[in-house]
Design a protein around this motif. Structure first.
Motif, mmCIF file in Angstrom:
data_model
loop_
_atom_site.group_PDB
_atom_site.id
_atom_site.type_symbol
_atom_site.label_atom_id
_atom_site.label_comp_id
_atom_site.label_asym_id
_atom_site.label_seq_id
_atom_site.Cartn_x
_atom_site.Cartn_y
_atom_site.Cartn_z
ATOM 1 N N SER A 118 38.077 -36.336 -13.970
ATOM 2 C CA SER A 118 38.812 -36.956 -12.870
ATOM 3 C C SER A 118 38.878 -35.967 -11.706
ATOM 4 C CB SER A 118 40.226 -37.338 -13.311
ATOM 5 O OG SER A 118 40.172 -38.310 -14.338
ATOM 6 N N ALA A 119 38.812 -36.509 -10.503
ATOM 7 C CA ALA A 119 38.762 -35.656 -9.317
ATOM 8 C C ALA A 119 40.142 -35.127 -8.968
ATOM 9 C CB ALA A 119 38.183 -36.434 -8.141
ATOM 10 N N GLY A 120 40.182 -33.870 -8.543
ATOM 11 C CA GLY A 120 41.391 -33.304 -7.968
ATOM 12 C C GLY A 120 41.379 -33.495 -6.460
ATOM 13 N N ILE A 121 42.530 -33.838 -5.880
ATOM 14 C CA ILE A 121 42.626 -34.145 -4.457
ATOM 15 C C ILE A 121 43.369 -33.025 -3.736
ATOM 16 C CG2 ILE A 121 43.407 -35.821 -2.749
ATOM 17 C CD1 ILE A 121 43.439 -37.912 -4.947
ATOM 18 N N LYS A 161 25.713 -39.092 -10.278
ATOM 19 C CA LYS A 161 26.106 -38.929 -8.884
ATOM 20 C C LYS A 161 27.364 -39.768 -8.633
ATOM 21 C CE LYS A 161 21.568 -37.988 -6.823
ATOM 22 N NZ LYS A 161 20.582 -38.413 -5.804
ATOM 23 N N PRO A 162 28.389 -39.166 -7.999
ATOM 24 C CA PRO A 162 29.600 -39.931 -7.720
ATOM 25 C C PRO A 162 29.601 -40.525 -6.306
ATOM 26 C CG PRO A 162 30.043 -37.604 -7.426
ATOM 27 C CD PRO A 162 28.586 -37.718 -7.782
ATOM 28 N N THR A 163 30.294 -41.640 -6.169
ATOM 29 C CA THR A 163 30.625 -42.217 -4.870
ATOM 30 C C THR A 163 32.146 -42.219 -4.753
ATOM 31 O OG1 THR A 163 28.650 -43.616 -4.867
ATOM 32 C CG2 THR A 163 30.434 -44.241 -3.390
ATOM 33 N N PHE A 164 32.663 -41.757 -3.613
ATOM 34 C CA PHE A 164 34.106 -41.600 -3.430
ATOM 35 C C PHE A 164 34.655 -42.714 -2.550
ATOM 36 C CE2 PHE A 164 32.253 -37.350 -3.969
ATOM 37 C CZ PHE A 164 32.942 -36.917 -5.087
ATOM 38 N N LEU A 165 35.704 -43.358 -3.026
ATOM 39 C CA LEU A 165 36.409 -44.382 -2.263
ATOM 40 C C LEU A 165 37.821 -43.873 -1.999
ATOM 41 C CD1 LEU A 165 34.290 -45.933 -4.324
ATOM 42 C CD2 LEU A 165 35.436 -47.958 -3.459
ATOM 43 N N TRP A 166 38.062 -43.477 -0.755
ATOM 44 C CA TRP A 166 39.362 -42.926 -0.354
ATOM 45 C C TRP A 166 40.266 -44.049 0.152
ATOM 46 C CZ3 TRP A 166 40.947 -37.910 -0.947
ATOM 47 C CH2 TRP A 166 39.965 -36.948 -1.247
ATOM 48 N N HIS A 167 41.367 -44.276 -0.538
ATOM 49 C CA HIS A 167 42.405 -45.197 -0.092
ATOM 50 C C HIS A 167 43.556 -44.326 0.433
ATOM 51 C CE1 HIS A 167 40.772 -48.956 -2.050
ATOM 52 N NE2 HIS A 167 40.098 -48.010 -2.699
ATOM 53 N N TYR A 168 43.777 -44.365 1.748
ATOM 54 C CA TYR A 168 44.748 -43.446 2.358
ATOM 55 C C TYR A 168 46.195 -43.927 2.246
ATOM 56 C CZ TYR A 168 40.578 -41.279 4.320
ATOM 57 O OH TYR A 168 39.368 -40.655 4.474
ATOM 58 N N GLY A 169 46.395 -45.112 1.730
ATOM 59 C CA GLY A 169 47.752 -45.607 1.524
ATOM 60 C C GLY A 169 48.294 -46.446 2.654
ATOM 61 N N ASP A 170 47.606 -46.494 3.780
ATOM 62 C CA ASP A 170 48.056 -47.305 4.913
ATOM 63 C C ASP A 170 47.128 -48.486 5.165
ATOM 64 O OD1 ASP A 170 45.875 -45.890 5.756
ATOM 65 O OD2 ASP A 170 46.762 -45.148 7.622
ATOM 66 N N ILE A 200 47.875 -41.442 -1.756
ATOM 67 C CA ILE A 200 46.421 -41.355 -1.618
ATOM 68 C C ILE A 200 45.794 -41.698 -2.970
ATOM 69 C CG2 ILE A 200 44.487 -39.872 -0.987
ATOM 70 C CD1 ILE A 200 46.613 -38.046 0.364
ATOM 71 N N GLN A 201 44.877 -42.629 -2.965
ATOM 72 C CA GLN A 201 44.178 -43.030 -4.191
ATOM 73 C C GLN A 201 42.691 -42.779 -3.996
ATOM 74 O OE1 GLN A 201 43.702 -47.276 -5.317
ATOM 75 N NE2 GLN A 201 44.779 -46.751 -7.201
ATOM 76 N N LEU A 202 42.154 -41.921 -4.847
ATOM 77 C CA LEU A 202 40.719 -41.614 -4.801
ATOM 78 C C LEU A 202 40.052 -42.210 -6.037
ATOM 79 C CD1 LEU A 202 38.205 -40.234 -3.680
ATOM 80 C CD2 LEU A 202 38.924 -38.138 -4.843
ATOM 81 N N THR A 225 36.799 -43.435 -12.205
ATOM 82 C CA THR A 225 37.960 -42.607 -12.513
ATOM 83 C C THR A 225 38.862 -42.588 -11.294
ATOM 84 O OG1 THR A 225 36.809 -40.588 -11.808
ATOM 85 C CG2 THR A 225 36.669 -41.175 -14.139
ATOM 86 N N VAL A 226 40.174 -42.621 -11.521
ATOM 87 C CA VAL A 226 41.145 -42.760 -10.436
ATOM 88 C C VAL A 226 42.054 -41.539 -10.405
ATOM 89 C CG1 VAL A 226 42.974 -44.191 -9.458
ATOM 90 C CG2 VAL A 226 41.087 -45.268 -10.701
ATOM 91 N N SER A 227 42.280 -41.010 -9.196
ATOM 92 C CA SER A 227 43.212 -39.904 -8.964
ATOM 93 C C SER A 227 44.184 -40.319 -7.864
ATOM 94 C CB SER A 227 42.468 -38.635 -8.556
ATOM 95 O OG SER A 227 41.500 -38.280 -9.532
ATOM 96 N N ILE A 228 45.454 -39.944 -8.018
ATOM 97 C CA ILE A 228 46.500 -40.331 -7.067
ATOM 98 C C ILE A 228 47.289 -39.092 -6.657
ATOM 99 C CG2 ILE A 228 48.594 -41.705 -6.732
ATOM 100 C CD1 ILE A 228 47.480 -43.736 -8.681
ATOM 101 N N LEU A 229 47.597 -38.997 -5.372
ATOM 102 C CA LEU A 229 48.376 -37.877 -4.851
ATOM 103 C C LEU A 229 49.253 -38.374 -3.709
ATOM 104 C CD1 LEU A 229 48.761 -34.735 -5.011
ATOM 105 C CD2 LEU A 229 47.107 -34.588 -3.145
ATOM 106 N N PRO A 230 50.559 -38.044 -3.708
ATOM 107 C CA PRO A 230 51.426 -38.472 -2.604
ATOM 108 C C PRO A 230 51.262 -37.570 -1.382
ATOM 109 C CG PRO A 230 52.710 -37.289 -4.242
ATOM 110 C CD PRO A 230 51.318 -37.403 -4.797
ATOM 111 N N ILE A 231 51.555 -38.132 -0.210
ATOM 112 C CA ILE A 231 51.520 -37.379 1.026
ATOM 113 C C ILE A 231 52.657 -37.873 1.921
ATOM 114 C CG2 ILE A 231 49.850 -38.949 2.077
ATOM 115 C CD1 ILE A 231 48.742 -36.610 3.677
#
Length: 251
Positions: A118-121, A161-170, A200-202, A225-231
Motif C-alpha cells: 500500500s502506498a504511503g502519502i 506498473k501502478p496507476t495513481f488516482l488522487w482523490h483530494y477530498g473536495d 486524501i484518498q490515493l 490498494t487504497v491509502s487515506i490521509l487527513p489534511i
C-alpha cells in the motif's frame, strides 16, 4: 462471491489452453489475481510417482563342509541310555538392510502468493497548508516493480506498473503514473479554495505482465490498494494596516 480471473501460460505456446495432458512434458504456469493478491501456480508432470527399481539382494551360497572321518565310539553297555542334549536357542537370522523405498515423483506443483504494498502519502507544506496556495503530493511507491520468482524449476519474471488516482477530498480527482515529489520538483499539485478538513484518498491500481523463457503475457485483471490521509487547510490571516500619512516638510 469472490471474483477470480485466471490466465494459463504453457511454455511452448500461449495460444493453447492448459490441459492436464499438456503439463506432462512441459511446465504450465498460471498467474492470476484474487482478493487483492497475485497468485502464481506451477505444475509439471503426470502426477504419478515414478518408483525406483530396487536391485534384488545377492543370494549367499554356503560353502561345502568337508567332515573328517571320525572313529566309531565304543558301545556303552548297561541300562543307562546316553543323554541327548538339544538346544532350545533359536538361530539368529540377521536381515540385510534394504535400500530406502522412497520414490521420486515425476510431478511438481507449487503455489506462491504475492501481496502488493500500500502506498504511503505525503504532502508539503506538511503543516496547515493555505488556501489558494498549491499543495505538493507524492507517494513512496516506485513507478515499476520487477520480481524474479522460481517455481517448479522455471523462472518467472513479473513486472508491475501502478496507476495513481488522487482523490483530494473536495471532489477533484487526478490520475497519473507519476509518483510525485516535494516542492519544487513535484508534478502532483492541488490548490484548495476553501478551508476545512479533507480526507486524501490515493487508489493505486496495479497492472502487469509476466515472462517465461522469453514469452511474455499480460496478467488479466487489476488490483487496487487504497491509502487515506487527513489534511487540514486554513485561510491566511488578513490584517488591515492603516496608511501612514506624511506631512510636507517633515522627513
Amino acid at each position: 462471491m469472490k471474483k477470480l480471473i485466471a490466465f494459463s501460460l504453457i511454455l511452448t505456446s500461449i495460444a493453447l489452453p492448459a490441459h492436464a495432458t499438456d503439463c506432462i512434458e512441459k511446465a504450465c504456469i498460471d498467474v492470476y489475481t484474487q482478493d487483492g493478491k497475485i497468485i502464481i501456480e506451477g505444475r509439471k508432470g503426470s502426477g504419478l510417482p515414478e518408483k525406483k527399481a530396487v536391485a534384488p539382494a545377492p543370494v549367499k551360497t554356503r560353502k561345502a563342509i568337508v567332515r573328517k572321518p571320525v572313529a566309531p565310539k565304543p558301545k556303552v553297555t548297561g541300562s543307562a541310555k546316553p543323554k541327548v542334549i538339544t538346544s532350545t536357542k533359536k538361530p539368529v537370522v540377521r536381515k540385510k538392510p534394504t535400500p530406502s523405498a522412497t520414490a521420486s515423483a515425476t510431478s511438481l506443483s507449487d503455489k506462491l502468493v504475492e501481496i502488493l504494498p500500500s502506498a504511503g502519502i505525503a504532502y508539503s507544506p506538511s503543516f496547515q497548508p493555505l488556501i489558494k496556495v498549491p499543495v505538493f503530493f507524492w507517494s513512496d511507491i516506485p513507478e515499476v516493480i520487477t520480481k524474479k520468482i522460481e517455481i517448479v524449476g522455471e523462472v518467472v519474471d513479473v513486472k508491475l506498473k501502478p496507476t495513481f488516482l488522487w482523490h483530494y477530498g473536495d471532489g477533484v480527482v487526478f490520475v497519473t503514473r507519476k509518483v510525485g515529489a516535494p516542492y519544487p520538483e513535484g508534478e502532483i499539485q492541488h490548490t484548495y479554495s476553501n478551508p476545512g478538513h479533507y480526507l486524501i484518498q490515493l487508489i493505486t491500481r496495479w497492472e502487469g505482465s509476466f515472462t517465461i523463457s522469453g514469452v511474455t503475457a499480460q496478467i488479466p485483471g487489476k488490483i487496487d490498494t487504497v491509502s487515506i490521509l487527513p489534511i487540514t487547510v486554513v485561510a491566511a490571516p488578513t490584517r488591515f494596516t492603516p496608511p501612514v500619512l506624511y506631512k510636507k516638510g517633515r522627513p
